[in-house]
Design a protein around this motif. Structure first.
Motif, short mmCIF file in Angstrom:
data_model
loop_
_atom_site.label_atom_id
_atom_site.label_comp_id
_atom_site.label_asym_id
_atom_site.label_seq_id
_atom_site.Cartn_x
_atom_site.Cartn_y
_atom_site.Cartn_z
N ASP A 1 -3.49 106.36 20.01
CA ASP A 1 -3.78 107.21 18.85
C ASP A 1 -3.28 108.63 19.08
O ASP A 1 -2.75 109.28 18.17
CB ASP A 1 -5.28 107.23 18.57
N GLN A 2 -3.45 109.13 20.30
CA GLN A 2 -2.99 110.48 20.63
C GLN A 2 -1.47 110.58 20.51
O GLN A 2 -0.94 111.56 19.96
CB GLN A 2 -3.43 110.84 22.04
N ARG B 1 0.43 108.73 18.63
CA ARG B 1 0.78 108.64 17.21
C ARG B 1 0.56 109.98 16.51
O ARG B 1 1.42 110.44 15.75
CB ARG B 1 -0.07 107.55 16.52
N ARG B 2 -0.58 110.62 16.78
CA ARG B 2 -0.84 111.92 16.16
C ARG B 2 0.18 112.97 16.61
O ARG B 2 0.62 113.81 15.81
CB ARG B 2 -2.26 112.39 16.49
N ALA B 3 0.53 112.93 17.88
CA ALA B 3 1.52 113.89 18.39
C ALA B 3 2.87 113.67 17.71
O ALA B 3 3.57 114.64 17.36
CB ALA B 3 1.65 113.76 19.90
N HIS B 4 3.24 112.40 17.51
CA HIS B 4 4.51 112.10 16.84
C HIS B 4 4.48 112.59 15.39
O HIS B 4 5.45 113.19 14.90
CB HIS B 4 4.77 110.60 16.89
N GLU B 5 3.37 112.33 14.68
CA GLU B 5 3.26 112.77 13.29
C GLU B 5 3.30 114.29 13.20
O GLU B 5 3.94 114.84 12.29
CB GLU B 5 1.97 112.23 12.68
N GLN B 6 2.64 114.96 14.13
CA GLN B 6 2.67 116.42 14.12
C GLN B 6 4.08 116.94 14.37
O GLN B 6 4.52 117.91 13.74
CB GLN B 6 1.71 116.96 15.18
N ARG C 1 6.00 116.50 11.17
CA ARG C 1 5.65 117.53 10.18
C ARG C 1 6.26 118.87 10.55
O ARG C 1 6.73 119.60 9.67
CB ARG C 1 4.12 117.65 10.07
#
Length: 248
Positions: A121-122, A124-129, A132
């Motif tokens: 999950d971490q 994935r969030r880092a990739h999405e950030q 963005r």
């Protein structure tokens, strides 16, 4: 005369032992730890001031080194973290300022399913950030290019304003716009002002009085920005009177 006796004292035989400990080791995800299993051997070095607990000193040194390394990894990276630890502990290491040596040590790391999910999950969030941030930077670059392009030519700035805010245009604006652009056309490279003036005159033929004033103010501000204060004053003088007639 009696000969002094020789001091036959010797260093005590050095002690040695093994490392065998299993404990949590922190990851870079708060609340989610590795399970660290550390094995190896240690030995004492001759010294006039031997350590009281050389095994504890060796264990502390190895654990400190291993935990410092694991704290920089997420829990899906057990193998690279263990490889880094074993690279540093796979050869004899003398403890700083202590008469103890770690002969060798090996670390094995595991992580439970919950810690594994948290790491995924971490990531994935880092990739999405990151995506963005890249999109934001791309839009910002486009905005800078647009700004520089519009500032390079008042005609482009005016055309962009018409395209961006068509709702402000009606049939009663700028009766003298064609005359204004015809005068300016003589100063434009490649004659680009002349066709643009005709298009804008057609486009703005039905603007309201308020839209005319706004557009004249915009033109004056753009002209003044490019160092033509006299032309800017002349443009401002084109404001229509409140009753709708041109100034004398």
């Amino acid at each position: 005369m009696r000969r002094p006796s020789r001091n036959r004292s010797r260093w005590p035989p050095p002690r040695s032992g093994s490392l065998d400990v299993t404990c949590p080791a922190p990851s870079c995800l708060p609340g989610h730890a590795f399970t660290l299993t550390l094995t190896g051997t240690w030995e004492e070095l001759p010294s006039p001031h031997p350590h009281h607990s050389p095994g504890a000193a060796a264990t502390d040194h190895a654990l400190t080194l291993a935990r410092d390394i694991t704290s920089g990894y997420i829990t899906t990276e057990s193998e690279p973290a263990a490889a880094r630890i074993n690279t540093l502990l796979g050869r004899p290491v003398e403890l700083p300022h202590l008469p103890v040596r770690i002969v060798w040590a090996t670390a094995h790391l595991t992580a439970g399913p919950e810690a594994q999910r948290a790491a995924v999950d971490q990531e994935r969030r880092a990739h999405e950030q990151q995506q963005r941030r890249a999109e934001h930077d791309r839009r910002l670059d486009q905005a800078h290019v647009l700004r520089d392009t519009l500032m390079s030519d008042p005609s482009l700035a005016l055309a962009y304003w018409f395209a961006a805010a068509p709702h402000t245009i009606d049939k009663n604006t700028l009766t003298r716009l064609e005359e204004l652009f015809s005068t300016a056309a003589a100063y434009a490279p490649n004659g680009t002002w002349a066709p643009l003036a005709r298009l804008l005159h057609t486009f703005t033929g039905q603007l309201s009085d308020d839209a005319k004033r706004h557009l004249l103010d915009t033109l004056a501000a753009l002209t003044d920005r490019y160092g033509q204060a006299d032309i800017a004053s002349a443009i401002r003088a084109l404001h229509i009177t409140p009753n709708g007639s041109d100034p004398p």
